[in-house]
Scaffold this active site. Sequence first.
Site, mmCIF file in Angstrom:
data_model
loop_
_atom_site.group_PDB
_atom_site.id
_atom_site.type_symbol
_atom_site.label_atom_id
_atom_site.label_comp_id
_atom_site.label_asym_id
_atom_site.label_seq_id
_atom_site.Cartn_x
_atom_site.Cartn_y
_atom_site.Cartn_z
ATOM 1 N N THR A 33 0.829 -1.207 0.000
ATOM 2 C CA THR A 33 0.000 0.000 0.000
ATOM 3 C C THR A 33 0.861 1.255 0.000
ATOM 4 O OG1 THR A 33 -0.237 0.509 2.366
ATOM 5 C CG2 THR A 33 -1.566 -1.307 1.480
ATOM 6 N N ASP A 57 -4.458 5.788 2.182
ATOM 7 C CA ASP A 57 -4.071 6.832 3.121
ATOM 8 C C ASP A 57 -4.559 6.350 4.480
ATOM 9 O OD1 ASP A 57 -3.756 9.006 4.758
ATOM 10 O OD2 ASP A 57 -4.779 10.437 3.451
ATOM 11 N N ASN A 84 3.631 0.153 8.930
ATOM 12 C CA ASN A 84 4.871 0.891 8.723
ATOM 13 C C ASN A 84 4.638 2.355 8.367
ATOM 14 O OD1 ASN A 84 7.820 1.233 7.888
ATOM 15 N ND2 ASN A 84 6.779 1.551 5.919
ATOM 16 N N SER A 135 7.439 0.881 15.654
ATOM 17 C CA SER A 135 7.565 1.909 16.673
ATOM 18 C C SER A 135 8.912 2.581 16.439
ATOM 19 C CB SER A 135 7.448 1.287 18.069
ATOM 20 O OG SER A 135 7.620 2.247 19.076
ATOM 21 N N TYR A 149 6.213 13.377 18.216
ATOM 22 C CA TYR A 149 6.532 12.078 17.604
ATOM 23 C C TYR A 149 6.585 11.005 18.688
ATOM 24 C CZ TYR A 149 9.200 8.363 15.326
ATOM 25 O OH TYR A 149 9.630 7.138 14.844
ATOM 26 N N LYS A 153 4.422 7.431 19.243
ATOM 27 C CA LYS A 153 5.049 6.110 19.338
ATOM 28 C C LYS A 153 4.878 5.481 20.723
ATOM 29 C CE LYS A 153 6.472 5.731 15.113
ATOM 30 N NZ LYS A 153 5.798 4.771 14.215
ATOM 31 N N THR A 184 17.125 6.325 6.033
ATOM 32 C CA THR A 184 15.904 6.472 5.247
ATOM 33 C C THR A 184 15.619 7.971 5.127
ATOM 34 O OG1 THR A 184 14.418 6.461 7.146
ATOM 35 C CG2 THR A 184 15.030 4.316 6.230
#
Length: 271
Positions: A33, A57, A84, A135, A149, A153, A184
């Site tokens: 996705t 989404d 993810n 996480s 953030y 988490k 990333t």
Amino acid sequence: MATKVWLITGTSKGFGRVWAEAALKRGDKVVATARNIDSLASLKQAYGDAVLPVTLDVNNRVECFSAVDKAVKHFGQIDVLINNAGFGHFGYVEEISESEARQQIETNLFGSLWMIQAVLPIMRNQKYGHILQVSSIGGVMAFPSLGIYHASKWAVEGICESMNQEVAQFGIKTTLIEPAAYATEWATASASISTPIEAYNGLREAMKAASSTMTSGDPNATAEAILKVVDVTNPPLRLFLGKLPLMMIEPTYNKRLETWKEWNEISANAQ
């Protein structure tokens, strides 16, 4: 080993892409996705019918349930869900706007929750399944500039630890994936940043200098760990990725225990 069907959110890049390719390379099937389905074209071209691209989404609860429905209708089952999709927001607590706070929680927390709620009835009926929730080391300790953030988490950590106790009776397994820093786009192109307040510039520069000395992990190196966790009979509830997390967490947790013990008489008297 039987072929598994994976549903992975956020497969356009980063961890999601790496793990989707790892599953496909060994012969599994993947419901991939992304918000922009064009980003999945090369994956579909390389692996053909083993890939089902789905536009999603995760902020849209209806789309989450629809994606799960499409997966089951196409492949007949869902063995593994990897939550993810998400992003990082940088901003000192005073700097965070209401819209920034809501967007971070909507995506990282509620987006994960909607996917979990959509897939649980399927896995209950199957009497098996494995939910992997991405996480972070930031889900078990906190750093300046990432308050909202961390809130997202720490919240998914709580939900998944509770859920694990609820769904184990149905043969459903739960694993929280807790990476440290990886190369990333999480902290760069995929991140959002609050408008800075000058008073925090000194701490901001100190944090920037500290992060510049940190070695980021290779996302491709995580594939083997994910495959092993998915395949074992008794997977862990929590799994660090990288060398740094345990080194950072151990002294943090020791300090918490020391503080609780130091104040235990006061605590006990409050009974």
